[in-house]
Design an enzyme around this catalytic site. Structure first.
Site, mmCIF file in Angstrom:
data_model
loop_
_atom_site.group_PDB
_atom_site.id
_atom_site.type_symbol
_atom_site.label_atom_id
_atom_site.label_comp_id
_atom_site.label_asym_id
_atom_site.label_seq_id
_atom_site.Cartn_x
_atom_site.Cartn_y
_atom_site.Cartn_z
ATOM 1 N N SER A 22 0.834 -1.207 0.000
ATOM 2 C CA SER A 22 0.000 0.000 0.000
ATOM 3 C C SER A 22 0.869 1.258 0.000
ATOM 4 O O SER A 22 0.361 2.358 0.122
ATOM 5 C CB SER A 22 -0.905 0.002 1.229
ATOM 6 O OG SER A 22 -0.129 -0.088 2.403
ATOM 7 N N ASN A 109 -1.062 -2.494 13.620
ATOM 8 C CA ASN A 109 -2.513 -2.286 13.710
ATOM 9 C C ASN A 109 -2.871 -1.035 14.518
ATOM 10 O O ASN A 109 -3.744 -0.258 14.114
ATOM 11 C CB ASN A 109 -3.184 -3.525 14.315
ATOM 12 C CG ASN A 109 -2.980 -4.746 13.433
ATOM 13 O OD1 ASN A 109 -2.491 -4.628 12.314
ATOM 14 N ND2 ASN A 109 -3.351 -5.913 13.936
ATOM 15 N N HIS A 155 -40.549 24.032 -6.161
ATOM 16 C CA HIS A 155 -40.795 23.170 -7.344
ATOM 17 C C HIS A 155 -40.246 23.794 -8.627
ATOM 18 O O HIS A 155 -40.779 23.555 -9.706
ATOM 19 C CB HIS A 155 -42.297 22.874 -7.540
ATOM 20 C CG HIS A 155 -42.994 22.443 -6.301
ATOM 21 N ND1 HIS A 155 -43.160 21.118 -5.948
ATOM 22 C CD2 HIS A 155 -43.563 23.166 -5.298
ATOM 23 C CE1 HIS A 155 -43.805 21.049 -4.798
ATOM 24 N NE2 HIS A 155 -44.055 22.271 -4.376
ATOM 25 N N SER A 276 -16.235 25.829 -26.443
ATOM 26 C CA SER A 276 -16.542 24.573 -27.115
ATOM 27 C C SER A 276 -15.590 24.396 -28.291
ATOM 28 O O SER A 276 -15.180 25.368 -28.921
ATOM 29 C CB SER A 276 -17.986 24.614 -27.613
ATOM 30 O OG SER A 276 -18.152 23.776 -28.733
ATOM 31 N N LYS A 282 -19.976 29.432 -27.638
ATOM 32 C CA LYS A 282 -20.241 28.861 -26.313
ATOM 33 C C LYS A 282 -19.323 29.360 -25.209
ATOM 34 O O LYS A 282 -18.144 29.596 -25.422
ATOM 35 C CB LYS A 282 -20.109 27.337 -26.391
ATOM 36 C CG LYS A 282 -21.216 26.686 -27.206
ATOM 37 C CD LYS A 282 -22.463 26.499 -26.398
ATOM 38 C CE LYS A 282 -22.370 25.179 -25.673
ATOM 39 N NZ LYS A 282 -23.585 24.930 -24.911
ATOM 40 N N GLU A 289 -19.944 22.602 -13.112
ATOM 41 C CA GLU A 289 -20.430 21.262 -13.459
ATOM 42 C C GLU A 289 -19.522 20.172 -12.897
ATOM 43 O O GLU A 289 -19.984 19.137 -12.428
ATOM 44 C CB GLU A 289 -20.531 21.115 -14.984
ATOM 45 C CG GLU A 289 -21.654 21.947 -15.583
ATOM 46 C CD GLU A 289 -21.594 21.994 -17.104
ATOM 47 O OE1 GLU A 289 -21.103 21.037 -17.724
ATOM 48 O OE2 GLU A 289 -22.040 23.007 -17.673
ATOM 49 N N GLN A 321 -7.064 -1.890 5.050
ATOM 50 C CA GLN A 321 -6.097 -1.105 4.263
ATOM 51 C C GLN A 321 -6.799 -0.339 3.132
ATOM 52 O O GLN A 321 -6.292 0.681 2.665
ATOM 53 C CB GLN A 321 -5.033 -2.050 3.694
ATOM 54 C CG GLN A 321 -3.968 -1.360 2.880
ATOM 55 C CD GLN A 321 -2.774 -2.275 2.624
ATOM 56 O OE1 GLN A 321 -1.976 -2.527 3.518
ATOM 57 N NE2 GLN A 321 -2.686 -2.795 1.415
HETATM 58 N N1 ARG Z 1 -0.882 -1.205 5.637
HETATM 59 C C1 ARG Z 1 -1.741 -1.669 6.671
HETATM 60 C C2 ARG Z 1 -3.049 -0.863 6.624
HETATM 61 O O1 ARG Z 1 -3.062 0.133 6.041
HETATM 62 C C3 ARG Z 1 -1.101 -1.487 7.995
HETATM 63 C C4 ARG Z 1 -1.524 -2.483 9.037
HETATM 64 C C5 ARG Z 1 -1.152 -3.828 8.640
HETATM 65 N N2 ARG Z 1 -1.263 -4.789 9.666
HETATM 66 C C6 ARG Z 1 -1.203 -6.074 9.356
HETATM 67 N N3 ARG Z 1 -1.270 -6.868 10.353
HETATM 68 N N4 ARG Z 1 -1.144 -6.510 8.133
HETATM 69 O O2 ARG Z 1 -4.043 -1.253 7.162
#
Ligand code: ARG
Length: 464
Positions: A22, A109, A155, A276, A282, A289, A321
């Site tokens: 990630s 975590n 309305h 446009s 235009k 938008e 994640q």
């Molecule tokens: N990259 C993980 C997330 O964004 C971090 C936590 C990952 N923990 C694990 N036990 N795999 O959630």
């Protein structure tokens, strides 16, 4: 070698590694990750879990890593998966054995929950600042148009006279509620999760309060399982973003309508319109938008995180994640929309004459006519009926109510007198709408004053 490689006998498959990583998304949490780690190291040292020298060495190295990341001399890599392990790896490369001690009494975590909360609270401050600017602009616009009478609609049909200033102040109220929502969200996410570790706390004698104090949280989370499973704060934050987007989108829709040839109430500035490729004449309100369109993606971000969370067992699961792309996209989109909306609105030209001309037609004063008859003693239902008949007569004879002769008026009600012509003038109809929270010029000016107090109080509180 993975930081968790001990129990594995072969490398992660390349497809799995890339799929799992990630870092391309969460690298923007580097600052929060480093600040969190510094606080954690300081606490480990203070509690005697590592030596104070080791803590100092870790903290210095983390600071160097920050500078290296900011100057681009340190690399973040896919094989270290995410920002948390990338930074830990850089730390170990830099100071060896001591670096390996940082992750004592911690898990990714609780680390990721912490980083995300720290990131979002900063984002909320940025968003609140932008909203304060928008509110200040709305107050200026409302003051400028406190006396600009315009047709009010229900309305999408002409209903009763209001002022453009009152209409702007309606948006002021909406964004004010949005600011309150963000502030509530901030309060609820103000609990520090570190020390929850993987899910079951730790066996080390840590000091969670100390970490909370350093990182400026007023409280610590109360349940280690909840702390690592919880993404309510993400949902709440994105939901706050959707409210603002919805309000911006409604505003944009109105500006687009008002900017049409048919309405002509406003003209968008050239700087916020585009042409446009085929039609030379235009001038399209693309920016408005696009803000309206981007509302859809922020709603999508909300649905995406709600769906990720639905049915997810406690505690941490890798599904979590997926929260980051949604939460970053929602905030980025919102900030870019408010940032372009402010100068776009500021540069709009209001065509007072067109608005005033449009007070004709649509019988904006029909309710006032009924109210006049009530003043003369009719019950409202009968007055409504009589005014309705006069409207019907006017439609058949292609007239405004005010163009009826006294004789014509009297055919419908004998109690109508000469004063009716004055009574039905749009300016007079408007000035009678003097309810608290109503559209009369005086009430709009009062609302603007109250609004200024709010904005000043808010700006002061934000400075502290
Ligand atoms: N990259 C993980 C997330 O964004 C971090 C936590 C990952 N923990 C694990 N036990 N795999 O959630």
């Amino acid at each position: 070698m993975k930081l968790w490689g001990g129990r594995f006998s072969r490398d992660t498959a390349l497809e799995a590694e890339n799929f799992n990583a990630s870092i391309s998304v969460d690298s923007r949490l580097y600052l929060q990750d480093i600040e969190g780690s510094k606080a954690h190291a300081l606490m480990l040292g203070k509690c005697g879990i590592i030596s104070t020298d080791e803590a100092a060495e870790i903290i210095n190295a983390l600071e160097e890593i920050r500078l290296e990341l900011e100057s681009g001399s340190a690399d973040l890599k896919n094989d270290a998966e995410d920002i948390h392990m990338n930074i830990e790896k850089l730390l170990i490369e830099k100071i060896g054995e001591t670096g390996k001690k940082l992750h004592t009494a911690r898990s990714r975590n609780d680390q990721v929950a912490l980083d995300l909360k720290m990131y979002l609270r900063e984002e909320i401050h940025k968003i609140l600042k932008l909203l304060t600017e928008l509110e200040a602009l709305l107050l200026d616009k409302a003051e400028e148009h406190a006396g600009t009478i315009m047709p009010g609609y229900t309305h999408m049909q002409k209903a009763q006279p209001v002022t453009l200033g009152h209409h702007f102040m309606a948006y002021f109220e909406m964004f004010k509620r949005d600011m309150g929502r963000f502030r509530d969200c901030l309060k609820r996410m103000d609990a520090m999760p570190l020390g929850s570790c993987a899910l079951a706390g730790t066996t080390y004698p840590i000091d969670r309060k100390m970490v909370a104090d350093i990182l400026k949280f007023s409280d610590i989370t109360q349940n280690s399982i909840d702390a690592v499973s919880d993404r309510d704060f993400v949902i709440e934050y994105i939901s706050c973003c959707t409210f603002v987007m919805m309000h911006l989108s409604r505003f944009c829709e109105e500006l687009i309508i008002w900017n049409t040839e048919e309405f002509g109430y406003i003209e968008m500035d050239d700087g916020y319109s585009t042409g446009s490729s085929i039609m030379p004449q235009k001038k399209n309100p693309d920016v408005a938008e696009l803000i309206r369109g981007k509302t859809g993606r922020v709603y999508g971000d909300l649905i995406s995180i709600l769906t990720v969370m639905k049915g997810l067992p406690l505690s941490y699961n890798k599904d979590l994640q997926e929260d980051k792309e949604a939460v970053f996209d929602a905030g980025d989109t919102l900030k870019s929309c408010i940032s372009v909306f402010i100068p776009m609105l500021a540069s709009v030209t209001v065509n007072r004459e067109k608005i005033m001309n449009n007070l004709k037609g649509g019988f904006l004063n029909a309710t006032d006519l009924a109210d006049y008859l009530v003043k003369k003693g009719l019950p409202f239902r009968d007055a409504h009926e009589a005014a309705g008949e006069m409207v019907k007569y006017c439609i058949a004879h292609n007239k405004e109510l005010i163009e009826l002769s006294m004789d014509e008026f009297r055919k419908f009600s004998c109690c109508i007198e000469e004063e009716i012509y004055e009574f039905l003038r749009p300016e007079v109809c408007l000035s009678r709408r003097d309810t608290e929270g109503g559209p009369s010029e005086q009430r709009v000016r009062e609302a603007v004053l109250r609004g200024r107090e709010f904005v000043n109080r808010f700006a002061e509180a934000a400075d502290q």
